[in-house]
Design an enzyme around this catalytic site. Structure first.
Site, PDB file in Angstrom:
ATOM      1  N   ARG A  60       0.845  -1.196   0.000  1.00  0.00           N
ATOM      2  CA  ARG A  60       0.000   0.000   0.000  1.00  0.00           C
ATOM      3  C   ARG A  60       0.878   1.243   0.000  1.00  0.00           C
ATOM      4  NH1 ARG A  60       1.729   3.459   4.255  1.00  0.00           N
ATOM      5  NH2 ARG A  60       1.339   2.535   6.296  1.00  0.00           N
TER       6      ARG A  60
ATOM      7  N   GLU B 125      -6.444   7.579   7.608  1.00  0.00           N
ATOM      8  CA  GLU B 125      -5.304   8.359   8.113  1.00  0.00           C
ATOM      9  C   GLU B 125      -4.777   9.299   7.027  1.00  0.00           C
ATOM     10  OE1 GLU B 125      -2.299   6.105  10.151  1.00  0.00           O
ATOM     11  OE2 GLU B 125      -0.765   7.570   9.660  1.00  0.00           O
TER      12      GLU B 125
ATOM     13  N   ARG C 229      -5.432   5.628   0.655  1.00  0.00           N
ATOM     14  CA  ARG C 229      -4.523   4.493   0.853  1.00  0.00           C
ATOM     15  C   ARG C 229      -4.788   3.580  -0.333  1.00  0.00           C
ATOM     16  NH1 ARG C 229      -2.183   3.703   6.113  1.00  0.00           N
ATOM     17  NH2 ARG C 229      -1.347   5.771   6.636  1.00  0.00           N
TER      18      ARG C 229
ATOM     19  N   CYS D 188       1.204  11.336   8.956  1.00  0.00           N
ATOM     20  CA  CYS D 188       2.187  10.860   9.946  1.00  0.00           C
ATOM     21  C   CYS D 188       3.583  10.908   9.319  1.00  0.00           C
ATOM     22  CB  CYS D 188       1.867   9.444  10.392  1.00  0.00           C
ATOM     23  SG  CYS D 188       3.077   8.787  11.549  1.00  0.00           S
TER      24      CYS D 188
ATOM     25  N   THR E  71       6.037   9.087   9.743  1.00  0.00           N
ATOM     26  CA  THR E  71       6.621   7.764   9.456  1.00  0.00           C
ATOM     27  C   THR E  71       6.297   7.294   8.046  1.00  0.00           C
ATOM     28  OG1 THR E  71       4.661   6.569  10.242  1.00  0.00           O
ATOM     29  CG2 THR E  71       6.418   7.038  11.858  1.00  0.00           C
TER      30      THR E  71
ATOM     31  N   ARG F 124       4.042   0.702   2.436  1.00  0.00           N
ATOM     32  CA  ARG F 124       4.270  -0.429   3.310  1.00  0.00           C
ATOM     33  C   ARG F 124       3.966  -1.686   2.502  1.00  0.00           C
ATOM     34  NH1 ARG F 124       2.730  -3.824   7.689  1.00  0.00           N
ATOM     35  NH2 ARG F 124       0.473  -3.668   7.437  1.00  0.00           N
TER      36      ARG F 124
ATOM     37  N   ARG G  97       4.360  -6.696  12.627  1.00  0.00           N
ATOM     38  CA  ARG G  97       3.056  -6.309  13.167  1.00  0.00           C
ATOM     39  C   ARG G  97       2.216  -7.566  13.393  1.00  0.00           C
ATOM     40  NH1 ARG G  97       0.840  -0.785   9.969  1.00  0.00           N
ATOM     41  NH2 ARG G  97       2.705   0.480  10.374  1.00  0.00           N
TER      42      ARG G  97
ATOM     43  N   GLU H 109      -1.891  -2.587  12.564  1.00  0.00           N
ATOM     44  CA  GLU H 109      -1.053  -1.908  13.544  1.00  0.00           C
ATOM     45  C   GLU H 109      -1.647  -2.045  14.949  1.00  0.00           C
ATOM     46  OE1 GLU H 109      -0.685   2.259  12.791  1.00  0.00           O
ATOM     47  OE2 GLU H 109       1.330   2.256  13.583  1.00  0.00           O
TER      48      GLU H 109
END
Ligand code: ADP
Ligand code: DAR
Length: 346
Positions: free
Chosen positions: A116, A215, A219, A261, A263, A270, A299, A304
């Protein structure tokens, strides 16, 4: 948007990067600043203040946040990604450059593969600072662009508004849909007006999916059973190129694709496998030595902050910024090959 003159109460045993890098000096320098969207330092740190168990603890409200609050964001980005304030991110979205023959053609270990990326719409605030009207416009524009997709990527959009609890629960249980109500996202202002403006697009086979306004505003997900990592990556690259013909993504030469975020900055990618490693699960020291060597994250299998079950783990790349999309997947692939080899030796 909130503002405060009071340095937050951060316990001495707080381990987040927020606690590490929000010094009194940085707080005094930034506490009265706000972006053109009214986003403040208090807004940026609220998730980490309310959730002392955060790993990071900060979110950006817009692309400006990364400049305006750089004294806080830069050291966090440096520590998480090893990426300095003067570095330039480089992308490589060419699947031909990925060397990844299926590492588990017999299907003994890899249950499924998912890759993703996060994307946000250019010239729009990020989720923590967006208004309801802006978020609804993102949902309209992105879902309309997706509904024009053809061939393997053709599918339908399902708004969360009006989705039955039963359908939602099934999509989440089958690993297709995001969980609602994450306390970290809640405190970051990312759940405001929930579920309005949120939804999921997917093709008939559920191998291509797009989450809208979780988020990040998009995505973009490619996933399938088994370990054909290159096929999953190729589908995602095609989808990203098709979407970007109609939806401009927020991007800077320094930070790459912009995400809420820090990160996820850069590739915002990811790449993960759900993989059964029951013998390695008995020796987590060896397991983690391998994942550390290949810059991987472990994970649980429900996303998460979840736990592994039955010796099955979600293994993915940890690096996202300062490496290319091909490198992210190569990180994961090379690590998975090493994990399978070790599992076979035990
Ligand atoms: P993200 O990957 O978008 O950061 P999460 O880690 O929460 O978010 O995962 C989102 C969903 O994707 C979860 O339901 C998780 O179980 C599922 N998922 C992640 N990787 C895989 C995979 N390789 N195979 C199947 N489902 C996966
Ligand atoms: N809970 C936040 C998230 C960090 C990374 N994961 C994201 N962005 N989903 C934390 O600070 O731990």
């Amino acid at each position: 948007m909130s503002q405060t003159n009071e340095f937050p109460n951060l316990p001495a045993d707080c381990k987040s990067m927020l606690c590490k890098y929000l010094t009194k000096e940085v707080f005094e320098a930034l506490k009265d600043k706000k972006t053109s969207n009214g986003f403040t330092l208090a807004d940026a740190i609220n998730s980490g203040v309310k959730n002392i168990d955060s790993g990071i603890g900060v979110y950006a409200g817009d692309v400006e946040s990364y400049d305006l609050f750089a004294p806080l964001f830069d050291p966090i980005i440096k520590e998480y990604h090893g990426f300095s304030a003067t570095d330039k991110h480089v992308s490589n979205l060419n699947p031909d450059d990925l060397i990844a023959p299926n590492p588990d053609p017999d299907g003994k270990y890899i249950i499924s593969t998912r890759i993703r990326v996060g994307r946000n719409v250019d010239n729009m605030p990020l989720g923590p600072a967006i208004t309801k009207e802006q978020r609804n416009k993102v949902e309209k524009d992105v879902s309309e662009a997706l509904m024009a997709m053809t061939g393997e990527l053709a599918g339908s959009y399902y708004p969360l508004n009006g989705m039955s609890e039963e359908v939602s629960a099934k999509l989440i249980a089958d690993h297709f849909l995001f969980k609602a109500g994450d306390r970290f996202l809640e405190a970051a202002g990312l759940n405001r007006d929930w579920p309005e403006g949120r939804g999921i697009y997917h093709n008939d086979d559920k191998t291509f999916l797009v989450w809208i306004n979780e988020e990040d505003q998009l995505r973009i997900i490619s996933m399938q059973m088994g370990g054909d990592i290159k096929e999953v990556f190729s589908r995602l690259m095609t989808a990203i190129k098709e979407i970007e013909k109609k939806v401009p993504f927020s991007f800077t030469d320094h930070l790459g694709y912009i995400t809420s975020c820090p990160t996820n900055l850069g590739t915002a990618m990811r790449a993960s496998v759900h993989i059964a490693l029951p013998k390695l699960a008995e020796d987590m020291e060896t397991f983690k030595a391998i994942t550390d060597k290949y810059h991987l994250q472990i994970r649980g299998i429900h996303g998460e902050h979840s736990e592994s079950e039955g010796g099955v783990y979600d293994i993915s790349n940890r690096r996202r910024l300062g490496v290319t999309e091909v490198q992210c997947v190569q990180d994961m692939y090379d690590g998975v090959v090493a994990l399978i080899k070790k599992e076979q030796s035990l």
